[in-house]
Design a protein around this motif. Sequence first.
Motif, PDB file in Angstrom:
ATOM      1  N   TYR A 228       2.595  12.237 -11.057  1.00  0.00           N
ATOM      2  CA  TYR A 228       2.257  13.642 -11.283  1.00  0.00           C
ATOM      3  C   TYR A 228       3.543  14.459 -11.440  1.00  0.00           C
ATOM      4  CZ  TYR A 228      -2.285  12.050  -9.552  1.00  0.00           C
ATOM      5  OH  TYR A 228      -3.463  11.370  -9.370  1.00  0.00           O
ATOM      6  N   ARG A 229       4.217  14.272 -12.549  1.00  0.00           N
ATOM      7  CA  ARG A 229       5.537  14.878 -12.722  1.00  0.00           C
ATOM      8  C   ARG A 229       5.469  16.389 -12.892  1.00  0.00           C
ATOM      9  NH1 ARG A 229       8.015  10.305 -16.934  1.00  0.00           N
ATOM     10  NH2 ARG A 229       7.771   8.538 -15.483  1.00  0.00           N
ATOM     11  N   ILE A 230       4.487  16.857 -13.640  1.00  0.00           N
ATOM     12  CA  ILE A 230       4.362  18.305 -13.838  1.00  0.00           C
ATOM     13  C   ILE A 230       4.006  18.980 -12.517  1.00  0.00           C
ATOM     14  CG2 ILE A 230       3.046  20.111 -14.999  1.00  0.00           C
ATOM     15  CD1 ILE A 230       2.761  18.285 -17.396  1.00  0.00           C
ATOM     16  N   ALA A 231       3.098  18.375 -11.770  1.00  0.00           N
ATOM     17  CA  ALA A 231       2.728  18.932 -10.463  1.00  0.00           C
ATOM     18  C   ALA A 231       3.926  18.945  -9.522  1.00  0.00           C
ATOM     19  CB  ALA A 231       1.587  18.129  -9.856  1.00  0.00           C
ATOM     20  N   THR A 232       4.757  17.895  -9.600  1.00  0.00           N
ATOM     21  CA  THR A 232       5.948  17.845  -8.751  1.00  0.00           C
ATOM     22  C   THR A 232       6.925  18.947  -9.128  1.00  0.00           C
ATOM     23  OG1 THR A 232       5.726  15.446  -8.454  1.00  0.00           O
ATOM     24  CG2 THR A 232       7.888  16.413  -8.024  1.00  0.00           C
ATOM     25  N   ALA A 233       7.139  19.133 -10.424  1.00  0.00           N
ATOM     26  CA  ALA A 233       8.045  20.201 -10.871  1.00  0.00           C
ATOM     27  C   ALA A 233       7.520  21.570 -10.465  1.00  0.00           C
ATOM     28  CB  ALA A 233       8.208  20.128 -12.390  1.00  0.00           C
ATOM     29  N   ALA A 234       6.206  21.758 -10.589  1.00  0.00           N
ATOM     30  CA  ALA A 234       5.604  23.032 -10.163  1.00  0.00           C
ATOM     31  C   ALA A 234       5.772  23.226  -8.667  1.00  0.00           C
ATOM     32  CB  ALA A 234       4.126  23.062 -10.537  1.00  0.00           C
ATOM     33  N   GLY A 235       5.646  22.145  -7.896  1.00  0.00           N
ATOM     34  CA  GLY A 235       5.831  22.230  -6.453  1.00  0.00           C
ATOM     35  C   GLY A 235       7.254  22.586  -6.077  1.00  0.00           C
TER      36      GLY A 235
ATOM     37  N   GLY B  99       3.773   6.407   2.112  1.00  0.00           N
ATOM     38  CA  GLY B  99       4.297   6.316   0.748  1.00  0.00           C
ATOM     39  C   GLY B  99       4.269   7.664   0.056  1.00  0.00           C
ATOM     40  N   ARG B 100       3.163   8.389   0.234  1.00  0.00           N
ATOM     41  CA  ARG B 100       3.067   9.750  -0.323  1.00  0.00           C
ATOM     42  C   ARG B 100       4.144  10.655   0.245  1.00  0.00           C
ATOM     43  NH1 ARG B 100       2.287  14.285   1.563  1.00  0.00           N
ATOM     44  NH2 ARG B 100       2.032  13.343   3.619  1.00  0.00           N
ATOM     45  N   ALA B 101       4.337  10.598   1.571  1.00  0.00           N
ATOM     46  CA  ALA B 101       5.319  11.456   2.223  1.00  0.00           C
ATOM     47  C   ALA B 101       6.735  11.162   1.725  1.00  0.00           C
ATOM     48  CB  ALA B 101       5.244  11.279   3.736  1.00  0.00           C
ATOM     49  N   ALA B 102       7.045   9.875   1.534  1.00  0.00           N
ATOM     50  CA  ALA B 102       8.379   9.510   1.048  1.00  0.00           C
ATOM     51  C   ALA B 102       8.637  10.107  -0.330  1.00  0.00           C
ATOM     52  CB  ALA B 102       8.519   7.987   1.006  1.00  0.00           C
ATOM     53  N   PHE B 103       7.633  10.030  -1.207  1.00  0.00           N
ATOM     54  CA  PHE B 103       7.841  10.627  -2.529  1.00  0.00           C
ATOM     55  C   PHE B 103       7.971  12.137  -2.452  1.00  0.00           C
ATOM     56  CE2 PHE B 103       6.257  12.901  -6.182  1.00  0.00           C
ATOM     57  CZ  PHE B 103       7.177  12.482  -7.139  1.00  0.00           C
ATOM     58  N   GLN B 104       7.128  12.790  -1.659  1.00  0.00           N
ATOM     59  CA  GLN B 104       7.182  14.254  -1.577  1.00  0.00           C
ATOM     60  C   GLN B 104       8.517  14.729  -1.022  1.00  0.00           C
ATOM     61  OE1 GLN B 104       5.210  15.833  -3.222  1.00  0.00           O
ATOM     62  NE2 GLN B 104       3.056  15.664  -2.713  1.00  0.00           N
ATOM     63  N   LEU B 105       9.090  13.975  -0.088  1.00  0.00           N
ATOM     64  CA  LEU B 105      10.402  14.350   0.448  1.00  0.00           C
ATOM     65  C   LEU B 105      11.469  14.252  -0.635  1.00  0.00           C
ATOM     66  CD1 LEU B 105      12.212  15.100   2.842  1.00  0.00           C
ATOM     67  CD2 LEU B 105      12.446  12.642   3.313  1.00  0.00           C
TER      68      LEU B 105
ATOM     69  N   GLY C 134      10.966  13.772  -4.088  1.00  0.00           N
ATOM     70  CA  GLY C 134      10.648  14.429  -5.353  1.00  0.00           C
ATOM     71  C   GLY C 134      10.477  15.926  -5.265  1.00  0.00           C
ATOM     72  N   ARG C 135      10.003  16.403  -4.115  1.00  0.00           N
ATOM     73  CA  ARG C 135       9.690  17.832  -4.015  1.00  0.00           C
ATOM     74  C   ARG C 135      10.488  18.557  -2.933  1.00  0.00           C
ATOM     75  NH1 ARG C 135       3.548  20.387  -3.569  1.00  0.00           N
ATOM     76  NH2 ARG C 135       4.166  22.497  -2.956  1.00  0.00           N
ATOM     77  N   GLY C 136      10.958  17.824  -1.918  1.00  0.00           N
ATOM     78  CA  GLY C 136      11.611  18.488  -0.800  1.00  0.00           C
ATOM     79  C   GLY C 136      13.107  18.680  -0.938  1.00  0.00           C
ATOM     80  N   VAL C 137      13.785  17.701  -1.521  1.00  0.00           N
ATOM     81  CA  VAL C 137      15.252  17.724  -1.537  1.00  0.00           C
ATOM     82  C   VAL C 137      15.801  18.861  -2.392  1.00  0.00           C
ATOM     83  CG1 VAL C 137      17.300  16.447  -2.258  1.00  0.00           C
ATOM     84  CG2 VAL C 137      15.494  15.281  -1.006  1.00  0.00           C
ATOM     85  N   ILE C 138      15.222  19.076  -3.568  1.00  0.00           N
ATOM     86  CA  ILE C 138      15.788  20.066  -4.498  1.00  0.00           C
ATOM     87  C   ILE C 138      15.752  21.479  -3.932  1.00  0.00           C
ATOM     88  CG2 ILE C 138      15.530  21.136  -6.773  1.00  0.00           C
ATOM     89  CD1 ILE C 138      14.644  18.421  -7.833  1.00  0.00           C
TER      90      ILE C 138
ATOM     91  N   VAL D 269       0.841  -1.202   0.000  1.00  0.00           N
ATOM     92  CA  VAL D 269       0.000   0.000   0.000  1.00  0.00           C
ATOM     93  C   VAL D 269       0.872   1.247   0.000  1.00  0.00           C
ATOM     94  CG1 VAL D 269      -1.706   1.321   1.309  1.00  0.00           C
ATOM     95  CG2 VAL D 269      -1.934  -1.162   1.118  1.00  0.00           C
ATOM     96  N   ALA D 270       1.942   1.239   0.831  1.00  0.00           N
ATOM     97  CA  ALA D 270       2.859   2.380   0.867  1.00  0.00           C
ATOM     98  C   ALA D 270       3.543   2.576  -0.485  1.00  0.00           C
ATOM     99  CB  ALA D 270       3.897   2.171   1.964  1.00  0.00           C
ATOM    100  N   ALA D 271       3.960   1.476  -1.090  1.00  0.00           N
ATOM    101  CA  ALA D 271       4.592   1.566  -2.404  1.00  0.00           C
ATOM    102  C   ALA D 271       3.609   2.118  -3.437  1.00  0.00           C
ATOM    103  CB  ALA D 271       5.101   0.193  -2.843  1.00  0.00           C
ATOM    104  N   GLY D 272       2.348   1.721  -3.316  1.00  0.00           N
ATOM    105  CA  GLY D 272       1.333   2.261  -4.220  1.00  0.00           C
ATOM    106  C   GLY D 272       1.137   3.752  -4.031  1.00  0.00           C
ATOM    107  N   GLY D 273       1.163   4.208  -2.777  1.00  0.00           N
ATOM    108  CA  GLY D 273       1.074   5.646  -2.514  1.00  0.00           C
ATOM    109  C   GLY D 273       2.234   6.399  -3.114  1.00  0.00           C
ATOM    110  N   PHE D 274       3.435   5.819  -3.020  1.00  0.00           N
ATOM    111  CA  PHE D 274       4.621   6.439  -3.618  1.00  0.00           C
ATOM    112  C   PHE D 274       4.468   6.548  -5.130  1.00  0.00           C
ATOM    113  CE2 PHE D 274       8.813   6.665  -5.396  1.00  0.00           C
ATOM    114  CZ  PHE D 274       9.576   7.360  -4.473  1.00  0.00           C
ATOM    115  N   ARG D 275       4.067   5.442  -5.766  1.00  0.00           N
ATOM    116  CA  ARG D 275       3.937   5.425  -7.224  1.00  0.00           C
ATOM    117  C   ARG D 275       2.845   6.376  -7.707  1.00  0.00           C
ATOM    118  NH1 ARG D 275       4.479  -0.169  -6.429  1.00  0.00           N
ATOM    119  NH2 ARG D 275       2.227  -0.416  -6.640  1.00  0.00           N
ATOM    120  N   ARG D 276       1.769   6.466  -6.937  1.00  0.00           N
ATOM    121  CA  ARG D 276       0.659   7.338  -7.344  1.00  0.00           C
ATOM    122  C   ARG D 276       1.134   8.778  -7.498  1.00  0.00           C
ATOM    123  NH1 ARG D 276      -4.588   9.014  -3.643  1.00  0.00           N
ATOM    124  NH2 ARG D 276      -5.355  10.627  -5.057  1.00  0.00           N
ATOM    125  N   TYR D 277       1.861   9.277  -6.506  1.00  0.00           N
ATOM    126  CA  TYR D 277       2.304  10.675  -6.564  1.00  0.00           C
ATOM    127  C   TYR D 277       3.466  10.856  -7.526  1.00  0.00           C
ATOM    128  CZ  TYR D 277      -0.895  12.091  -2.916  1.00  0.00           C
ATOM    129  OH  TYR D 277      -2.037  12.378  -2.222  1.00  0.00           O
ATOM    130  N   ALA D 278       4.199   9.774  -7.773  1.00  0.00           N
ATOM    131  CA  ALA D 278       5.305   9.860  -8.725  1.00  0.00           C
ATOM    132  C   ALA D 278       4.815  10.068 -10.150  1.00  0.00           C
ATOM    133  CB  ALA D 278       6.163   8.600  -8.648  1.00  0.00           C
TER     134      ALA D 278
END
Length: 268
Positions: free
Chosen positions: A23-30, A117-123, A125-129, A12-21
């Motif tokens: 949304y590449r344009i949204a991630t770049a905008a974020g 899973g969502r939080a791991a991706f946001q960290l 994909g969106r937090g590190v840069i 389930v966590a892996a699915g949450g990660f993949r789901r947000y992954a």
Amino acid sequence: MAVGPARLYAAVAAGGFRRYATYRIATAAGVFTNTVFGLILVYTYLALWDERPHLGGYDQAEAVTYVWLGQALFATLALQSGGVEVDLMERIRSGDVAVDLYRPVDLQLWWLAADLGRAAFQLIGRGVIPFVIGALLFPTALPTDPLRWLAFLIALVLAALVSFGIRFLVALTGFWLLDGTGALQMMMIAGLFCSGMTLPLNAFPGALGDVVQTLPWAAQLQMPADLLMGKTSVLHVYAFQAAWAVVLLAAGRLLVTVATRRVVVQGG
């Protein structure tokens, strides 16, 4: 072949990660948005710290570090919503949560796994840069000890549990409210103010500062930031975060029990 509970929730966590992954344009905008807001806040903080040196016990480098940590954790911890609570509240409103309750899984653990899973991706994909950009452009107070960074990562996991605990409780109000928009908006305001996103909580004056530093939102940004910069002990941070995580998750479990026994699912 039956899937064990640990493997199920990991999936389930892996699915949450993949789901947000996806949304590449949204991630770049974020990333862009967090970087721009980080720059605005940094220059605001620099001007404020010029007038009030060592405000809240921080020097300018520590204040700058705090800003970029906030930008890195803003989406990671869904400090102003944006996590699974939105989906859960909609499923409660529509009555689809009845299907979730019939599944042979724990409702709270299911949504917690998805949110982690969502939080791991946001960290990643969106937090590190934005954090790296800020560290390259401005003097910061980052530690060189790898053990301090490891302790910080553990604090982030505990912060994620506290964050989910708050948002899960807000989502469950949908069992009683016809429209959860008001509850979400109140959570967004509290998240912005009480987490320290606008100003470090230790810079709040007098009794107000004492109060906000005891609330669960302090476990999300203020505590991990102070741990990373060596402003407080690791055990103090962990004890504070763990205590609030236990309280909030236990309250959420109790509220699920009350809701499923006494409340008719709206639309169901």
